[in-house]
Design a protein around this motif. Structure first.
Motif, PDB file in Angstrom:
ATOM      1  N   ASN A 165       5.487   4.519   2.412  1.00  0.00           N
ATOM      2  CA  ASN A 165       5.932   5.642   3.231  1.00  0.00           C
ATOM      3  C   ASN A 165       6.588   5.189   4.289  1.00  0.00           C
ATOM      4  O   ASN A 165       7.936   5.733   4.500  1.00  0.00           O
ATOM      5  CB  ASN A 165       4.646   6.620   3.356  1.00  0.00           C
ATOM      6  CG  ASN A 165       4.540   7.684   2.398  1.00  0.00           C
ATOM      7  OD1 ASN A 165       5.478   7.979   1.676  1.00  0.00           O
ATOM      8  ND2 ASN A 165       3.258   8.199   2.202  1.00  0.00           N
ATOM      9  N   SER A 196       1.110   8.100   7.348  1.00  0.00           N
ATOM     10  CA  SER A 196       1.915   7.179   7.149  1.00  0.00           C
ATOM     11  C   SER A 196       3.845   7.766   6.899  1.00  0.00           C
ATOM     12  O   SER A 196       4.670   7.096   7.248  1.00  0.00           O
ATOM     13  CB  SER A 196       1.686   6.347   5.720  1.00  0.00           C
ATOM     14  OG  SER A 196       1.397   7.367   4.676  1.00  0.00           O
ATOM     15  N   ASP A 229       5.372  12.703  -1.777  1.00  0.00           N
ATOM     16  CA  ASP A 229       4.218  11.996  -1.688  1.00  0.00           C
ATOM     17  C   ASP A 229       3.439  12.502  -2.809  1.00  0.00           C
ATOM     18  O   ASP A 229       3.008  13.730  -2.768  1.00  0.00           O
ATOM     19  CB  ASP A 229       3.475  12.033  -0.367  1.00  0.00           C
ATOM     20  CG  ASP A 229       2.351  11.296  -0.272  1.00  0.00           C
ATOM     21  OD1 ASP A 229       1.537  11.198  -1.188  1.00  0.00           O
ATOM     22  OD2 ASP A 229       2.209  10.382   0.762  1.00  0.00           O
ATOM     23  N   GLU A 285       4.457  16.605   0.422  1.00  0.00           N
ATOM     24  CA  GLU A 285       3.288  15.883  -0.496  1.00  0.00           C
ATOM     25  C   GLU A 285       3.154  16.823  -1.683  1.00  0.00           C
ATOM     26  O   GLU A 285       3.428  18.198  -1.323  1.00  0.00           O
ATOM     27  CB  GLU A 285       1.918  15.851   0.244  1.00  0.00           C
ATOM     28  CG  GLU A 285       2.038  14.591   1.329  1.00  0.00           C
ATOM     29  CD  GLU A 285       0.824  14.459   1.868  1.00  0.00           C
ATOM     30  OE1 GLU A 285      -0.426  14.842   1.234  1.00  0.00           O
ATOM     31  OE2 GLU A 285       0.569  14.149   3.334  1.00  0.00           O
ATOM     32  N   VAL A 321       0.774  10.570  -3.813  1.00  0.00           N
ATOM     33  CA  VAL A 321      -0.344   9.868  -3.712  1.00  0.00           C
ATOM     34  C   VAL A 321      -1.814  10.487  -4.489  1.00  0.00           C
ATOM     35  O   VAL A 321      -2.311   9.640  -4.812  1.00  0.00           O
ATOM     36  CB  VAL A 321      -0.651   9.537  -2.325  1.00  0.00           C
ATOM     37  CG1 VAL A 321      -2.009   8.991  -1.872  1.00  0.00           C
ATOM     38  CG2 VAL A 321       0.498   8.332  -1.833  1.00  0.00           C
ATOM     39  N   HIS A 322      -2.015  11.636  -3.966  1.00  0.00           N
ATOM     40  CA  HIS A 322      -3.525  12.329  -4.439  1.00  0.00           C
ATOM     41  C   HIS A 322      -2.901  12.932  -5.800  1.00  0.00           C
ATOM     42  O   HIS A 322      -3.790  14.023  -6.309  1.00  0.00           O
ATOM     43  CB  HIS A 322      -3.690  13.301  -3.570  1.00  0.00           C
ATOM     44  CG  HIS A 322      -4.147  12.457  -2.350  1.00  0.00           C
ATOM     45  ND1 HIS A 322      -5.765  12.067  -2.121  1.00  0.00           N
ATOM     46  CD2 HIS A 322      -3.905  12.213  -1.054  1.00  0.00           C
ATOM     47  CE1 HIS A 322      -5.570  11.267  -1.222  1.00  0.00           C
ATOM     48  NE2 HIS A 322      -4.621  11.187  -0.255  1.00  0.00           N
ATOM     49  N   LYS A 326      -5.586   4.902  -5.702  1.00  0.00           N
ATOM     50  CA  LYS A 326      -6.413   5.927  -5.715  1.00  0.00           C
ATOM     51  C   LYS A 326      -6.846   6.016  -7.345  1.00  0.00           C
ATOM     52  O   LYS A 326      -7.505   5.431  -7.981  1.00  0.00           O
ATOM     53  CB  LYS A 326      -6.028   7.192  -5.086  1.00  0.00           C
ATOM     54  CG  LYS A 326      -5.809   6.844  -3.539  1.00  0.00           C
ATOM     55  CD  LYS A 326      -5.724   8.218  -2.740  1.00  0.00           C
ATOM     56  CE  LYS A 326      -5.232   7.948  -1.338  1.00  0.00           C
ATOM     57  NZ  LYS A 326      -6.127   7.072  -0.526  1.00  0.00           N
ATOM     58  N   SER A 347      -4.461  16.315   0.717  1.00  0.00           N
ATOM     59  CA  SER A 347      -5.708  15.665   0.219  1.00  0.00           C
ATOM     60  C   SER A 347      -6.942  16.413   0.999  1.00  0.00           C
ATOM     61  O   SER A 347      -7.927  16.179   0.609  1.00  0.00           O
ATOM     62  CB  SER A 347      -5.821  14.257   0.194  1.00  0.00           C
ATOM     63  OG  SER A 347      -5.590  13.885   1.763  1.00  0.00           O
ATOM     64  N   SER A 401       0.607  -1.252   0.072  1.00  0.00           N
ATOM     65  CA  SER A 401      -0.015   0.067   0.100  1.00  0.00           C
ATOM     66  C   SER A 401       0.807   1.385   0.174  1.00  0.00           C
ATOM     67  O   SER A 401       2.259   1.274   0.353  1.00  0.00           O
ATOM     68  CB  SER A 401      -0.948   0.065   1.197  1.00  0.00           C
ATOM     69  OG  SER A 401      -0.162   0.299   2.405  1.00  0.00           O
ATOM     70  N   GLY A 402       0.419   2.323  -0.309  1.00  0.00           N
ATOM     71  CA  GLY A 402       1.067   3.680  -0.096  1.00  0.00           C
ATOM     72  C   GLY A 402       1.295   3.873   1.399  1.00  0.00           C
ATOM     73  O   GLY A 402       2.517   4.376   1.535  1.00  0.00           O
ATOM     74  N   TYR A 403       0.635   3.297   2.338  1.00  0.00           N
ATOM     75  CA  TYR A 403       0.972   3.653   3.408  1.00  0.00           C
ATOM     76  C   TYR A 403       2.278   2.755   3.950  1.00  0.00           C
ATOM     77  O   TYR A 403       3.371   3.598   4.398  1.00  0.00           O
ATOM     78  CB  TYR A 403      -0.066   3.215   4.540  1.00  0.00           C
ATOM     79  CG  TYR A 403      -0.007   3.375   5.929  1.00  0.00           C
ATOM     80  CD1 TYR A 403      -0.702   4.449   6.489  1.00  0.00           C
ATOM     81  CD2 TYR A 403       0.858   2.763   7.012  1.00  0.00           C
ATOM     82  CE1 TYR A 403      -0.508   4.888   7.957  1.00  0.00           C
ATOM     83  CE2 TYR A 403       1.184   3.048   8.177  1.00  0.00           C
ATOM     84  CZ  TYR A 403       0.224   4.016   8.636  1.00  0.00           C
ATOM     85  OH  TYR A 403       0.765   4.524   9.965  1.00  0.00           O
ATOM     86  N   HIS A 417       1.382  13.097   5.582  1.00  0.00           N
ATOM     87  CA  HIS A 417       0.123  12.233   5.944  1.00  0.00           C
ATOM     88  C   HIS A 417       0.845  11.465   7.324  1.00  0.00           C
ATOM     89  O   HIS A 417       1.785  11.322   7.361  1.00  0.00           O
ATOM     90  CB  HIS A 417      -0.078  11.196   4.560  1.00  0.00           C
ATOM     91  CG  HIS A 417      -0.977  10.426   4.896  1.00  0.00           C
ATOM     92  ND1 HIS A 417      -0.684   8.753   4.908  1.00  0.00           N
ATOM     93  CD2 HIS A 417      -2.461  10.128   4.720  1.00  0.00           C
ATOM     94  CE1 HIS A 417      -1.956   8.044   5.052  1.00  0.00           C
ATOM     95  NE2 HIS A 417      -2.821   8.857   4.922  1.00  0.00           N
ATOM     96  N   GLY A 461      -2.239  -0.995  -3.561  1.00  0.00           N
ATOM     97  CA  GLY A 461      -0.784  -1.105  -3.564  1.00  0.00           C
ATOM     98  C   GLY A 461      -0.092   0.220  -3.639  1.00  0.00           C
ATOM     99  O   GLY A 461      -0.854   1.396  -3.621  1.00  0.00           O
ATOM    100  N   THR A 513       0.427   5.707  -4.635  1.00  0.00           N
ATOM    101  CA  THR A 513      -0.483   4.768  -4.471  1.00  0.00           C
ATOM    102  C   THR A 513      -0.809   4.121  -5.895  1.00  0.00           C
ATOM    103  O   THR A 513      -0.780   4.773  -6.849  1.00  0.00           O
ATOM    104  CB  THR A 513      -1.497   5.112  -3.530  1.00  0.00           C
ATOM    105  OG1 THR A 513      -2.461   3.886  -3.277  1.00  0.00           O
ATOM    106  CG2 THR A 513      -2.410   6.179  -4.183  1.00  0.00           C
TER     107      THR A 513
HETATM  108  N1  PLP Z   1      -0.081   9.347   1.364  1.00  0.00           N
HETATM  109  C1  PLP Z   1      -1.222  10.264   1.576  1.00  0.00           C
HETATM  110  C2  PLP Z   1      -1.096  11.722   1.224  1.00  0.00           C
HETATM  111  C3  PLP Z   1      -2.356   9.571   1.634  1.00  0.00           C
HETATM  112  O1  PLP Z   1      -3.532  10.335   1.761  1.00  0.00           O
HETATM  113  C4  PLP Z   1      -2.587   8.118   1.721  1.00  0.00           C
HETATM  114  C5  PLP Z   1      -3.905   7.522   1.899  1.00  0.00           C
HETATM  115  O2  PLP Z   1      -5.036   8.039   1.969  1.00  0.00           O
HETATM  116  C6  PLP Z   1      -1.669   7.513   1.743  1.00  0.00           C
HETATM  117  C7  PLP Z   1      -0.259   7.776   1.620  1.00  0.00           C
HETATM  118  C8  PLP Z   1      -1.716   6.010   1.626  1.00  0.00           C
HETATM  119  O3  PLP Z   1      -1.906   5.272   0.880  1.00  0.00           O
HETATM  120  P1  PLP Z   1      -2.772   3.853   0.445  1.00  0.00           P
HETATM  121  O4  PLP Z   1      -4.026   4.322   0.905  1.00  0.00           O
HETATM  122  O5  PLP Z   1      -2.096   3.362  -0.765  1.00  0.00           O
HETATM  123  O6  PLP Z   1      -2.203   3.242   1.785  1.00  0.00           O
END
Ligand code: PLP
Length: 441
Positions: free
Chosen positions: A153, A178, A248, A219, A250-251, A282, A223, A148-150, A176, A288, A279
């Motif tokens: 990170n 993470s 990051d 980031e 992710v968004h 999204k 988000s 996952s993205g979490y 975030h 992942g 990520t």
């Molecule tokens: N980084 C940011 C800024 C996020 O908002 C999120 C999840 O919402 C993540 C990382 C984690 O990504 P994932 O949902 O793939 O675990």
């Protein structure tokens, strides 16, 4: 045998906090418990309820091909058609025929699971191909998948501190959870700079020893507020103080830039980012996470990060679906244009209706409420009476007192849906007098 004896019951073994907890859990079977575990858990839940931020998940059935429509099951078992207004499947790629087709084909060809960690037996062809595709997307030498993205990170930021002893991390205050977890777990020196405040970042960088290794972690699209960092300015500062940059996206990935590689692509600064983290859950529509960077950085993280080494890898169908999605996103900038257009339209319509839409430079459309109970109530009424599904956003996702509704219109949210949404919101704000509801004790 020798090894076994060493492991059994030495003092250091029984005194470890996790072992002590194990013994206490066994004690719950006693007639006279020494500790009321249940009460402790109940108190924790009651605290969240008392603060009005207890989370209730909507029971939704997505229907393939109908995005953003879904069917909600109420507690009494009855069903209701709803429009989903808060999905982070920003472009509806989770429903896209190219993605579903690739996943279905790979499921038939390769089976369900990956079969282990990457080190044991979990490396599959589509994972390798996906990493190559992702690296090329961000114009980096290599990429590395995480579950996952979490995890990407958390694992990477922890590991960077192990790999670079004495690393000082400079982290944006709104990063975030993470990223915060990874930075904290690394245990090294860290400094938090005021959100998007490059003067503050520079002051902190300047105060650090010139020859210490440094990393600026931030980031691109934040988000919850929808603002976008000054990538060029941050990169310039990092270069001036010889710091690595960790971004990051992710968004933003899939959503910004000519091929969708993110804000770094849009702003023409891909090369200024040392490590990008994204990520697949999204805009890519699957699940992942990954990092992309120089080959040596990726190789070092691959070799040292627990969060990569000790966990089963993504199933082949998932990596195949993500690969199909990324290829589609690269080739279809018109999706990104439609997405931006829809977000701009919704912001303008909310503003025209006098609703407190928060300033946002991105595709995120937050509407301010400022109280957890009111936010929950509006969300409940929108769902029950108007078939509008938008989750309340409460602490700890946002600071207390800034609770909000967060709308994420996609290219599939048409004008008629927006008409219904704006009318429902207008009605609630007018007739429920939301802003003046009694304060919660
Ligand atoms: N980084 C940011 C800024 C996020 O908002 C999120 C999840 O919402 C993540 C990382 C984690 O990504 P994932 O949902 O793939 O675990």
């Amino acid at each position: 045998m020798k090894g076994l004896r060493r492991f059994v019951r030495s003092d250091s073994w029984t005194n470890r906090p996790d072992r002590r907890i194990t013994r206490q859990v066994f004690a719950t079977g006693r007639a006279d418990p020494l500790y009321d575990y249940k009460a402790a858990f109940q108190t924790a839940v009651e605290q969240v309820k008392g603060e009005g931020r207890y989370r209730v998940f909507a029971d939704l059935k997505r229907v393939r091909g109908q995005f953003p429509r879904a069917v909600r099951r109420r507690e009494d078992g009855s069903e209701q058609d709803v429009i989903v207004w808060c999905s982070n499947d920003y472009l509806g790629m989770g429903q896209h025929p190219a993605v579903i087709g690739a996943m279905r084909a790979e499921l038939e060809a390769a089976g369900a699971g990956a079969g282990g960690t990457r080190n044991i037996s979990g490396t599959t062809r589509s994972a390798v191909d996906l990493e190559a595709e992702l690296a090329a997307w961000h114009r980096k030498e290599a990429a590395l998948l995480f579950t996952s993205g979490y995890v990407a990170n958390e694992a990477t930021l922890t590991t960077l501190q192990r790999l670079l002893p004495g690393l000082i991390v400079f982290s944006d205050s709104l990063n975030h959870a993470s990223m915060i977890a990874g930075i904290r777990n690394g245990g090294g020196e860290r400094h938090i700079y005021a959100h998007n405040d490059l003067e503050h970042l520079e002051a902190l960088l300047a105060a650090a020893p010139a020859d210490a290794p440094k990393l600026v972690a931030f980031e691109s699209v934040y988000s919850m507020d929808g603002d976008i960092a000054d990538l060029g300015g941050t990169i310039a500062l990092a270069r001036r103080y010889d710091a690595l940059t960790y971004l990051d996206e992710v968004h933003a990935v899939g959503l910004y830039g000519e091929t969708g590689a993110g804000v770094a692509e849009r702003d023409g600064v891909l090369d200024g980012i040392d490590i990008v983290e994204c990520t697949l859950g999204k805009a890519v529509g699957v699940m992942g996470g990954y990092i992309a960077a120089d080959a040596v950085i990726v190789d070092a993280v691959r070799s040292w990060a627990s969060g990569f080494i000790f966990t089963t890898s993504l199933p082949p169908a998932l990596t195949a679906g993500a690969l199909a999605s990324v290829r589609w996103l690269k080739a279809h900038p018109e999706l990104r244009a439609a997405h931006q257009q829809r977000a701009a339209t919704l912001k303008a319509r909310f503003a025209a209706a006098g609703l407190p839409v928060m300033p946002s430079e991105s595709h995120i459309v937050p509407v301010f409420v400022g109280d957890p109970v009111h936010t929950r109530m509006i969300s409940d009424l929108l769902l029950e009476e108007h078939g509008v599904y938008v989750q309340p956003i409460n602490y700890p996702t946002v600071p207390r007192g800034t609770e909000r509704l967060r709308f994420t219109p996609s290219p599939d949210h048409d004008d008629a849906m927006m008409d219904d949404l704006v009318a429902a919101m207008d009605r609630l704000w007018t007739h429920c007098n939301v802003a003046r509801l009694p304060a919660v004790a």
